[in-house]
Design an enzyme around this catalytic site. Structure first.
Site, PDB file in Angstrom:
ATOM      1  CG  ASN A 140      -1.745   1.221   1.391  1.00 49.04           C
ATOM      2  OD1 ASN A 140      -1.880   2.000   0.445  1.00 49.04           O
ATOM      3  ND2 ASN A 140      -2.310   1.427   2.560  1.00 49.04           N
ATOM      4  CB  SER A 160       4.824  -1.722  12.243  1.00 49.47           C
ATOM      5  OG  SER A 160       4.419  -0.404  12.544  1.00 49.47           O
ATOM      6  N   GLY A 198       2.299   2.199  11.009  1.00 48.48           N
ATOM      7  CA  GLY A 198       3.304   3.257  10.931  1.00 48.48           C
ATOM      8  C   GLY A 198       3.939   3.621  12.264  1.00 48.48           C
ATOM      9  CE  LYS A 219      -0.007   3.339   4.664  1.00 46.82           C
ATOM     10  NZ  LYS A 219       0.073   3.438   6.097  1.00 46.82           N
ATOM     11  CD  GLU A 268      -2.721   5.659   6.600  1.00 45.97           C
ATOM     12  OE1 GLU A 268      -2.727   5.674   5.366  1.00 45.97           O
ATOM     13  OE2 GLU A 268      -1.809   5.135   7.271  1.00 45.97           O
ATOM     14  CG  HIS A 298      -5.861   2.194   5.023  1.00 42.72           C
ATOM     15  ND1 HIS A 298      -5.388   3.147   5.889  1.00 42.72           N
ATOM     16  CD2 HIS A 298      -4.895   1.255   4.917  1.00 42.72           C
ATOM     17  CE1 HIS A 298      -4.169   2.794   6.287  1.00 42.72           C
ATOM     18  NE2 HIS A 298      -3.844   1.646   5.699  1.00 42.72           N
ATOM     19  CD  GLU A 340      -3.651  -2.427   7.305  1.00 44.16           C
ATOM     20  OE1 GLU A 340      -2.474  -2.614   6.993  1.00 44.16           O
ATOM     21  OE2 GLU A 340      -4.299  -1.420   6.938  1.00 44.16           O
TER      22      GLU A 340
HETATM   23  P1  PGA Z   1       2.691   0.362   7.679  1.00 44.15           P
HETATM   24  O1  PGA Z   1       1.244   0.585   7.051  1.00 44.15           O
HETATM   25  O2  PGA Z   1       3.210  -0.954   7.154  1.00 44.15           O
HETATM   26  O3  PGA Z   1       3.511   1.532   7.233  1.00 44.15           O
HETATM   27  O4  PGA Z   1       2.509   0.311   9.175  1.00 44.15           O
HETATM   28  C1  PGA Z   1       0.354  -0.468   6.865  1.00 44.15           C
HETATM   29  C2  PGA Z   1      -0.928   0.033   6.247  1.00 44.15           C
HETATM   30  O5  PGA Z   1      -1.364   1.136   6.571  1.00 44.15           O
HETATM   31  O6  PGA Z   1      -1.521  -0.644   5.394  1.00 44.15           O
END
Ligand code: PGA
Length: 249
Positions: A8, A209, A169, A10, A95, A93, A163
């Protein structure tokens, strides 16, 4: 079943040239590791150029709207994605839930429209914090709201990405034993909705992460069918290692 590894991206990278470069480097690992199923999710404008050069890779959008067409400035529909040969879409997601204030009701509409349009939906769910007493129930309620009214004939077009928001993150990750428990819990919830036979084929992924040093621990967990990788998916070497680990697990 091949392990599914999703990158992903982003809101990255900032140029098409860089996106194509990352894809081409990742492609090198995909060619060597055919036993992993790799999907990249770039920003909208990079979808078509990446689809054209996909070669063994698969491409996903990071979002899609709940209507096919109409007066909805700034939105992109599943029908448009299908027309450029995109077959996957990430929906819900955390976010988008946080920054765009997407609600479960909206996500449910998006899931249904995407499925009806023939896309495979990668639905993201996860608790904000493990301190909440009923965090498992929170995840289950989220799942039930997001797939409410979806017929079981669509079950084979659904991928669930668990997730935990606190792990995205942050460098913090879920303990493999806790991940096992959650993966089983989600699977049982899916059985309740779609029945055992239809729900059996739904992959459950982990995200939050993930990097090359912990990917193997998560992939070794029973009931975990792959990974949704954010930050590490923009580093072709790092993501390539994750693909190699997945191909061997
Ligand atoms: P990350 O993000 O691996 O940077 O923690 C995962 C995600 O948001 O899908």
């Amino acid at each position: 079943m091949k392990k599914i590894i999703i990158g992903n991206w982003k809101l990255n990278p900032t140029t098409l040239a860089r996106a194509l470069q990352i894809q081409s480097r990742i492609h090198h690992f995909v060619k060597k590791s055919r036993r992993a199923f790799v999907i990249l999710a770039p920003p909208f404008p990079f979808l078509h150029p990446l689809v054209i050069k996909a070669k063994g890779l698969h491409i996903a959008a990071q979002n899609s709207f709940w209507e096919a067409t109409g007066a909805y400035t700034g939105e992109v529909s599943p029908a448009i994605l299908r027309s450029i040969n995109v077959r996957y879409v990430i929906i819900g997601h955390s976010e988008r839930r946080e920054y765009m204030r997407e609600t479960d009701a909206q996500i449910n509409k998006k899931v249904k429209t995407a499925l009806k349009s023939g896309l495979t939906v990668i639905l993201c769910i996860g608790e904000k914090s493990r301190d909440e007493e009923n965090f498992q129930k929170i995840v289950k309620n989220q799942l039930f709201s997001d797939i409410k009214g979806v017929a079981k004939t669509y079950a084979h077009k659904i991928i669930i990405a668990y997730e935990p928001v606190w792990a995205i993150g942050t460098g913090k990750t879920v303990h493999p034993a806790d991940l096992y428990e959650m993966a089983m819990y989600i699977r049982r919830a899916l059985f309740d909705v779609f029945g055992k036979k239809a729900a059996h084929s739904i992959p459950v992924l982990y995200g939050g992460s993930v990097h090359s040093k912990n990917a193997g621990d998560f992939l070794a967990v029973d009931g975990v069918d792959g990974l949704l990788v954010g930050g590490a998916s923009l580093d072709p070497k790092e993501f390539g290692k994750i693909i190699e680990i997945a191909a061997k697990s």
